[in-house]
Scaffold this active site. Structure first.
Site, PDB file in Angstrom:
ATOM      1  CB  SER A 114      83.066 -83.521 -38.333  1.00  0.00           C
ATOM      2  OG  SER A 114      83.066 -83.061 -37.021  1.00  0.00           O
ATOM      3  CG  ASP A 174      86.874 -83.783 -36.993  1.00  0.00           C
ATOM      4  OD1 ASP A 174      85.970 -83.904 -36.139  1.00  0.00           O
ATOM      5  OD2 ASP A 174      87.137 -82.692 -37.541  1.00  0.00           O
TER       6      ASP A 174
HETATM    7 MG    MG Z   1      84.407 -82.623 -35.453  1.00  0.00          MG
END
Ligand code: MG
Length: 446
Positions: free
Chosen positions: A94, A238
């Protein structure tokens, strides 16, 4: 009590803790439980290809088939899983720095796996109970390109013609992350004039840190000002979070863009159920009230919000960090549709983004944190509860004390030895006062 999984999957330093062996064993444990056809995707981290091959091997070894969707946003994998597959694994850390990587495990609706399934996966992992199949039952792996379909599905959900007629000037900063093959094309297909920075995927994240904070978006802010753009848009690594910059180069806080999209969604649908967390601004509730909406407040966490939206068949949800959830499309924070919706709002209202933000209900907030040993956390919470009996208190997540002037929420972190203290009020002074009070309460009981 889970040992490997955090709030959404597993996240570790790549190749020291998150080795191919570790990833493969976790994937095999997941595949043992889920079975069927599993979609996998990844962000562009330098370790993603290695981890993805290990995950594939683990899944095949327990008889799952594997569809490799390539490098793409987490929400695009979630979209594909919900529509076509039995489960999914996104290889990503992420917004964390480049040395990290992780696995986001999905259920068949494309939502992060629930706690009880994660506990079963950990049990299989720690006791080596992966059910390896015989040589003739090993799964097959193939590739599929879902990106064009994802982009078309986003565009279908907004008034594309109206956006095309508005000649919007956009500066886009994908942070060299997973949105590099999606958001630039969405913006272009919507007829905007686009300038890109950090839109070539690169796992070293050379342009900026993948977390879209104001500090990390200074280049984007400069380019928005220099080009006279109408909006700047940025994603995390992400591409599930979306943050924007207004035409004056001002950073727009995530709860403001959330409120803006909420208003538009309620107007378009003539009301509906909005889900957010107890730590999000009262502006969300105010807008719901004004626009025939109903609001549900949950514990903090995007998975909690996504599951609640599914449970109540909600219209829209999100968090204050730029995570917007459109449950009709993806049961998770989506960057593609969030971007398209923001463009649609600019095209429909024909107002500058800064004006739209100014028109929202105004609240001031403070966000603080303080160290607190894990074994002291429940004692602190009980002490605060006992101390504040004359106030309205909400214990959905930590202790939220509601006063006539605003609120303060005192919440233990699930992953770190800290307490968080957020406050919100109609004036800056009151917000500061409430945050000071909250911090004093924590200090008193540590
Ligand atoms: Mg993320």
């Amino acid at each position: 009590m889970k040992q490997l999984f955090g709030t959404f999957g597993v996240r570790r330093v790549a190749n020291t803790v998150l080795t191919p062996e570790f990833a493969s064993k976790i994937a095999a444990a997941y595949g043992t439980k889920v079975q069927g056809t599993i979609a996998i995707g990844s962000d562009p981290r330098t370790s993603s290809e290695m981890i993805k091959h290990a995950v594939t091997a683990g899944l095949l070894s327990v008889g799952c088939d594997v569809v490799d969707l390539g490098m793409l946003p987490t929400p695009a994998v979630q979209y594909a899983v919900r529509k076509y597959y039995d489960g999914g694994i996104m290889v990503t850390a992420s917004h964390n720095p480049p040395k990290y990587n992780g696995l986001k495990l999905l259920d068949s609706d494309g939502i992060g796996t629930p706690d009880d399934l994660e506990e079963e996966i950990e049990d299989i992992y720690f006791n080596d109970k992966q059910e390896r199949v015989s040589w003739d039952k090993i799964g097959t792996a193939y590739k599929r390109d879902i990106i064009d379909e994802y982009i078309e599905e986003v565009i279908k959900r907004v008034d594309a013609d109206k956006i095309r007629q508005a000649n919007i000037k956009v500066v886009l900063d994908c942070g060299s992350g997973a949105a590099c093959d999606t958001t630039p094309y969405i913006v272009r297909k919507l007829g905007c004039e686009i300038t890109t920075i950090n839109c070539q995927a690169d796992g070293a994240f050379p342009g900026r840190n993948p977390e879209p904070t104001e500090d990390n978006l200074q280049d984007l802010i400069s380019v928005v000002k220099a080009t006279g753009a109408d909006i700047g848009i940025a994603h995390d690594g992400d591409a599930d979070r979306t943050i924007c910059i207004d035409e004056k180069g001002q950073f727009v806080y995530g709860d403001k863009s959330f409120a803006l999209v909420e208003k538009s969604m309620l107007e378009k649908n003539n009301g509906g159920t909005i889900v957010t967390t107890v730590a999000t601004s009262n502006a969300i509730a105010d807008i719901a009230l004004e626009n025939n909406g109903e609001i549900i407040l949950t514990k903090v966490g995007d998975l909690v919000v996504a599951r609640k939206l599914q449970e109540v068949d909600g219209l829209f949800g999100g968090e204050e960090n730029g995570g917007l959830i459109f449950p009709d499309f993806v049961y998770g924070r989506d960057s593609g549709l969030a971007t398209a919706m923001l463009l649609e709002i600019l095209a429909t209202t024909k107002k500058p983004l800064s004006t739209l933000i100014e028109e929202l209900p105004t609240y001031y907030s403070q966000k603080r944190k303080i160290e607190c040993p894990d074994d002291k956390k429940s004692e602190v919470a009980q002490g605060i509860l006992d101390e504040t009996t004359e106030y309205e208190v909400d214990t959905t997540d930590g202790v939220k004390i509601i006063t006539d002037d605003g609120w303060v929420i005192i919440r233990p972190s699930g992953t770190e030895p800290i307490y968080r203290c957020f406050s919100e009020a109609k004036t800056e002074e009151k917000a500061t006062e409430l945050a000071d009070w909250g911090m004093n309460l924590i200090n008193k009981f540590i």
